[in-house]
Write an enzyme that holds these catalytic residues in place. Structure first.
Site, PDB file in Angstrom:
ATOM      1  N   ASP A 114      23.152 -43.050  26.367  1.00  0.00           N
ATOM      2  CA  ASP A 114      22.957 -42.932  27.816  1.00  0.00           C
ATOM      3  C   ASP A 114      21.957 -43.969  28.273  1.00  0.00           C
ATOM      4  O   ASP A 114      20.884 -44.101  27.680  1.00  0.00           O
ATOM      5  CB  ASP A 114      22.377 -41.546  28.157  1.00  0.00           C
ATOM      6  CG  ASP A 114      23.408 -40.459  27.970  1.00  0.00           C
ATOM      7  OD1 ASP A 114      24.542 -40.649  28.432  1.00  0.00           O
ATOM      8  OD2 ASP A 114      23.066 -39.428  27.361  1.00  0.00           O
ATOM      9  N   GLU A 120      18.626 -33.143  11.593  1.00  0.00           N
ATOM     10  CA  GLU A 120      18.436 -34.271  12.517  1.00  0.00           C
ATOM     11  C   GLU A 120      16.981 -34.356  12.972  1.00  0.00           C
ATOM     12  O   GLU A 120      16.362 -33.344  13.294  1.00  0.00           O
ATOM     13  CB  GLU A 120      19.358 -34.074  13.732  1.00  0.00           C
ATOM     14  CG  GLU A 120      19.231 -35.207  14.732  1.00  0.00           C
ATOM     15  CD  GLU A 120      20.318 -35.151  15.804  1.00  0.00           C
ATOM     16  OE1 GLU A 120      21.492 -34.917  15.455  1.00  0.00           O
ATOM     17  OE2 GLU A 120      19.971 -35.324  16.978  1.00  0.00           O
ATOM     18  N   THR A 132      17.703 -39.974  15.311  1.00  0.00           N
ATOM     19  CA  THR A 132      18.279 -40.378  16.603  1.00  0.00           C
ATOM     20  C   THR A 132      17.851 -41.803  16.954  1.00  0.00           C
ATOM     21  O   THR A 132      16.866 -42.338  16.427  1.00  0.00           O
ATOM     22  CB  THR A 132      17.862 -39.429  17.742  1.00  0.00           C
ATOM     23  OG1 THR A 132      16.454 -39.503  17.891  1.00  0.00           O
ATOM     24  CG2 THR A 132      18.301 -38.010  17.475  1.00  0.00           C
ATOM     25  N   TYR A 133      18.591 -42.376  17.883  1.00  0.00           N
ATOM     26  CA  TYR A 133      18.421 -43.791  18.229  1.00  0.00           C
ATOM     27  C   TYR A 133      18.377 -43.906  19.751  1.00  0.00           C
ATOM     28  O   TYR A 133      19.290 -43.434  20.441  1.00  0.00           O
ATOM     29  CB  TYR A 133      19.626 -44.554  17.683  1.00  0.00           C
ATOM     30  CG  TYR A 133      19.699 -46.035  17.963  1.00  0.00           C
ATOM     31  CD1 TYR A 133      19.407 -46.963  16.970  1.00  0.00           C
ATOM     32  CD2 TYR A 133      20.109 -46.506  19.201  1.00  0.00           C
ATOM     33  CE1 TYR A 133      19.516 -48.327  17.210  1.00  0.00           C
ATOM     34  CE2 TYR A 133      20.217 -47.872  19.439  1.00  0.00           C
ATOM     35  CZ  TYR A 133      19.919 -48.769  18.445  1.00  0.00           C
ATOM     36  OH  TYR A 133      20.037 -50.109  18.686  1.00  0.00           O
ATOM     37  N   ALA A 145      16.903 -42.383  22.013  1.00  0.00           N
ATOM     38  CA  ALA A 145      16.783 -41.196  22.866  1.00  0.00           C
ATOM     39  C   ALA A 145      15.305 -40.937  23.145  1.00  0.00           C
ATOM     40  O   ALA A 145      14.450 -41.246  22.314  1.00  0.00           O
ATOM     41  CB  ALA A 145      17.424 -39.994  22.183  1.00  0.00           C
ATOM     42  N   SER A 203      22.853 -30.411   7.077  1.00  0.00           N
ATOM     43  CA  SER A 203      22.178 -31.685   7.359  1.00  0.00           C
ATOM     44  C   SER A 203      21.140 -31.427   8.445  1.00  0.00           C
ATOM     45  O   SER A 203      21.245 -30.442   9.191  1.00  0.00           O
ATOM     46  CB  SER A 203      23.185 -32.747   7.795  1.00  0.00           C
ATOM     47  OG  SER A 203      24.018 -32.258   8.808  1.00  0.00           O
ATOM     48  N   HIS A 225      24.864 -28.643  11.032  1.00  0.00           N
ATOM     49  CA  HIS A 225      23.936 -29.761  11.280  1.00  0.00           C
ATOM     50  C   HIS A 225      22.827 -29.225  12.197  1.00  0.00           C
ATOM     51  O   HIS A 225      23.106 -28.818  13.330  1.00  0.00           O
ATOM     52  CB  HIS A 225      24.692 -30.905  11.968  1.00  0.00           C
ATOM     53  CG  HIS A 225      23.833 -32.089  12.309  1.00  0.00           C
ATOM     54  ND1 HIS A 225      23.458 -33.039  11.382  1.00  0.00           N
ATOM     55  CD2 HIS A 225      23.283 -32.493  13.485  1.00  0.00           C
ATOM     56  CE1 HIS A 225      22.715 -33.969  11.973  1.00  0.00           C
ATOM     57  NE2 HIS A 225      22.584 -33.656  13.246  1.00  0.00           N
ATOM     58  N   PHE A 275      16.762 -29.390  28.016  1.00  0.00           N
ATOM     59  CA  PHE A 275      17.766 -30.133  27.239  1.00  0.00           C
ATOM     60  C   PHE A 275      19.167 -29.751  27.659  1.00  0.00           C
ATOM     61  O   PHE A 275      20.049 -30.585  27.785  1.00  0.00           O
ATOM     62  CB  PHE A 275      17.644 -29.801  25.752  1.00  0.00           C
ATOM     63  CG  PHE A 275      16.559 -30.553  25.058  1.00  0.00           C
ATOM     64  CD1 PHE A 275      16.081 -31.749  25.554  1.00  0.00           C
ATOM     65  CD2 PHE A 275      16.024 -30.072  23.878  1.00  0.00           C
ATOM     66  CE1 PHE A 275      15.087 -32.447  24.908  1.00  0.00           C
ATOM     67  CE2 PHE A 275      15.029 -30.758  23.223  1.00  0.00           C
ATOM     68  CZ  PHE A 275      14.560 -31.941  23.736  1.00  0.00           C
ATOM     69  N   LYS A 321      38.287 -41.804  19.363  1.00  0.00           N
ATOM     70  CA  LYS A 321      37.195 -42.125  18.424  1.00  0.00           C
ATOM     71  C   LYS A 321      37.652 -41.908  16.974  1.00  0.00           C
ATOM     72  O   LYS A 321      37.327 -42.696  16.091  1.00  0.00           O
ATOM     73  CB  LYS A 321      35.968 -41.241  18.706  1.00  0.00           C
ATOM     74  CG  LYS A 321      35.311 -41.541  20.035  1.00  0.00           C
ATOM     75  CD  LYS A 321      33.906 -40.975  20.143  1.00  0.00           C
ATOM     76  CE  LYS A 321      33.846 -39.548  20.594  1.00  0.00           C
ATOM     77  NZ  LYS A 321      32.500 -39.152  21.065  1.00  0.00           N
TER      78      LYS A 321
END
Ligand code: FAD
Length: 275
Positions: free
Chosen positions: A99, A8, A39-40, A42, A6, A256, A206, A155
């Protein structure tokens, strides 16, 4: 035997960036990913940027996963946004706490990703396949490795179907994490997140922020290359391909790739692995 992969992405910010990225996606789709995720929240991106790229991927005939972070959000906002994703036909989420920028407290109605996952199951049943984040080298804010593992178990018990890890360059950390997860009686697939090494400064930045360890020998070799980007890329390709090869031979459920919105490094790794 083929290994599920996958990719990203993060949302683009300009029409030019979007056009470039449409090309990158086509190059990567040729490798038949199981899904591509976006991503959301970030790096200053917006929710509409995320949902826009998710919609594009779906239109292009590939299964899209939307990352979704809940920090600072209300139940009403989360419900409305998830309804929107559902109406777009999205079936997969990467459910996160996220975050807040420093200086903000943990406001909102969700404290941890497990709260979000439980809420999604409560409200949307089995519509979404839920991925949770996993940290083989321990989340930077965890009270202890033990507490972090327990938080991961919460989770999964709240309804996560599978997990994607933070990137790492030390396969032992991953396997120890998987062993500990199995010892807690959890059988969810834990897919390693793979970060190609494209730029030395970007990787250091990062890694400092997310708590991923760059082994000393990799750090020193990268520093020694200075701004010789061709050598950095070649070395990075070698290191990451070997890591993936080792993980594959030891039986990971998939890979991934954190593509950083570029195709070349990920494609080169896939080529070398015959994926
Ligand atoms: P959680 O699982 O909630 O954990 C956060 C911290 O709280 C951990 O230290 C954990 O040990 C602790 N904790 C959890 N539950 C409890 C509890 N009940 N009691 C006490 N402590 C607890 N960020 C983005 O902003 N956007 C993205 O799209 C994004 N995508 C990501 C994708 C992947 C695969 C990964 C690995 C990370 C991603 N991140 C993203 C980063 C992520 O949002 C941060 O690492 C964030 O700090 C933690 O999110 P989480 O979902 O892992 O949180």
């Amino acid at each position: 035997m083929s290994l599920p992969i996958s990719f990203e992405f993060f949302p683009t910010k300009t029409p030019e960036g979007a056009a470039r990225h449409a090309k990158v996606r086509q190059e990567l789709y040729a490798r038949r990913p199981e899904f591509c995720s976006v991503t959301y929240g970030a790096g200053g991106s917006t929710q509409s940027g995320t949902f826009g790229m998710v919609a594009d991927i779906q239109k292009e005939g590939v299964s899209a996963a939307s990352h979704f972070s809940c920090v600072g959000a209300t139940r009403g906002k989360v419900r409305a946004e998830l309804d929107e994703l559902k109406s777009m036909g999205v079936k997969r989420l990467v459910a996160l706490r996220g975050d807040l920028p420093s200086g903000y407290g943990l406001g909102g109605e969700f404290h941890y990703a497990s709260d979000l996952i439980a809420f999604i199951r409560e409200e949307f049943g089995d519509w979404f396949h839920i991925e949770a984040a996993a940290y083989p080298e321990v989340h930077p804010q965890a009270k202890s490795p033990e507490a972090d593992l327990k938080a991961f178990a919460v989770k999964v018990r709240a309804g996560a179907d599978s997990a994607i890890t933070q990137y790492f360059y030390n396969a032992d950390a991953y396997w120890r994490f998987v062993e500990a997860v199995r010892a807690m009686g959890l059988d969810v697939p834990v897919v390693p997140g793979i970060m190609p090494i494209i730029s030395s400064t970007q990787l250091m930045r990062f890694s400092d922020a997310c708590g991923a360890e760059i082994p000393r020998w990799i750090r020193l070799r990268l520093q020694a290359f200075g701004d010789d980007s061709a050598s950095i890329r070649e070395f990075g390709l070698d290191v990451v391909t070997r890591l993936c090869d080792q993980l594959r031979s030891q039986g990971v459920p998939g890979l991934h790739f954190y593509t950083m919105n570029q195709s070349v490094a990920t494609l080169q790794i896939c080529d070398r692995l015959g994926l």
